[in-house]
Design an enzyme around this catalytic site. Structure first.
Site, short mmCIF file in Angstrom:
data_model
loop_
_atom_site.label_atom_id
_atom_site.label_comp_id
_atom_site.label_asym_id
_atom_site.label_seq_id
_atom_site.Cartn_x
_atom_site.Cartn_y
_atom_site.Cartn_z
N HIS A 186 0.84 -1.19 0.00
CA HIS A 186 0.00 0.00 0.00
C HIS A 186 0.88 1.24 0.00
O HIS A 186 2.10 1.16 0.16
CB HIS A 186 -1.00 0.01 1.15
CG HIS A 186 -0.42 0.23 2.51
ND1 HIS A 186 -1.18 0.59 3.59
CD2 HIS A 186 0.84 0.15 2.99
CE1 HIS A 186 -0.42 0.72 4.67
NE2 HIS A 186 0.82 0.44 4.32
N CYS B 54 5.78 6.09 4.86
CA CYS B 54 4.53 5.44 4.46
C CYS B 54 3.89 6.07 3.22
O CYS B 54 2.92 5.53 2.69
CB CYS B 54 3.54 5.44 5.63
SG CYS B 54 4.09 4.42 7.00
N HIS C 177 5.12 0.48 -0.26
CA HIS C 177 5.78 -0.47 0.63
C HIS C 177 4.79 -1.59 0.97
O HIS C 177 3.62 -1.51 0.64
CB HIS C 177 6.29 0.23 1.91
CG HIS C 177 5.21 0.80 2.76
ND1 HIS C 177 4.52 1.96 2.44
CD2 HIS C 177 4.67 0.36 3.92
CE1 HIS C 177 3.63 2.21 3.37
NE2 HIS C 177 3.69 1.26 4.28
N HIS D 99 3.59 -5.01 3.77
CA HIS D 99 3.56 -5.56 5.13
C HIS D 99 3.12 -7.01 5.09
O HIS D 99 2.42 -7.44 4.17
CB HIS D 99 2.56 -4.80 6.02
CG HIS D 99 2.88 -3.36 6.22
ND1 HIS D 99 3.89 -2.94 7.05
CD2 HIS D 99 2.31 -2.24 5.71
CE1 HIS D 99 3.92 -1.61 7.05
NE2 HIS D 99 2.99 -1.16 6.23
N HIS E 131 -1.33 -10.60 -1.41
CA HIS E 131 -0.48 -10.24 -2.55
C HIS E 131 -1.18 -9.30 -3.52
O HIS E 131 -1.09 -9.44 -4.74
CB HIS E 131 0.06 -11.49 -3.24
CG HIS E 131 1.11 -12.16 -2.43
ND1 HIS E 131 0.81 -13.04 -1.41
CD2 HIS E 131 2.46 -12.05 -2.44
CE1 HIS E 131 1.92 -13.46 -0.86
NE2 HIS E 131 2.95 -12.86 -1.45
N GLU F 139 0.39 -4.33 11.23
CA GLU F 139 1.29 -4.21 10.09
C GLU F 139 2.70 -4.66 10.46
O GLU F 139 3.48 -5.05 9.59
CB GLU F 139 1.36 -2.76 9.62
CG GLU F 139 0.06 -2.26 9.04
CD GLU F 139 0.15 -0.82 8.59
OE1 GLU F 139 -0.63 -0.45 7.70
OE2 GLU F 139 0.99 -0.06 9.13
#
Length: 120
Positions: free
Chosen positions: A14, A25, A29, A31, A71, A110
């Site tokens: 995201h 952020c 990136h 998680h 994914h 996260e």
């Protein structure tokens, strides 16, 4: 009041809007997310087997996580929403509370040290 919790996992990317350009952020990136569904019921609402809900009933939620979130790029998946952990928890609650009326909270992690929770 009885509460049960089941944990699910998925990996996704995201990017968060409305942050300074140099905020980590704001960049794309990913998680390894953990989602916890909490379900609650009063003693007179338990199933005849004595359950808040059979954990096996949550298999459709796992299938949904795998098909819709795992994914994926969450900015493309969650409609009209900045995909912060907080917003994701509320979105999941909204999508699934009609199916599982016992949902009392959704928690999203996260990282191993961070959690966001939506509890209406």
């Amino acid at each position: 009041m009885f509460r049960i919790t089941k944990e699910f996992a998925f990996s996704a990317s995201h990017r968060l809007d409305h942050l300074a350009q140099d905020h980590q952020c704001a960049r794309l990136h990913g998680h390894n997310y953990i989602v916890q569904l909490e379900l609650s019921a009063d003693v007179n609402e338990l199933t005849t087997a004595g359950f808040v809900r059979d954990y096996g009933d949550l298999s459709d939620f796992k299938k949904w996580i795998d098909a819709e979130l795992d994914h994926r790029h969450l900015n493309d998946v969650i409609p009209d929403c900045n995909p912060s952990a907080e917003n994701m928890a509320m979105w999941i609650y909204t999508v699934w509370s009609e199916r599982f009326r016992e949902i009392s909270a959704v928690r999203i992690s996260e990282t191993p040290k961070t959690w966001a929770e939506y509890r209406p």
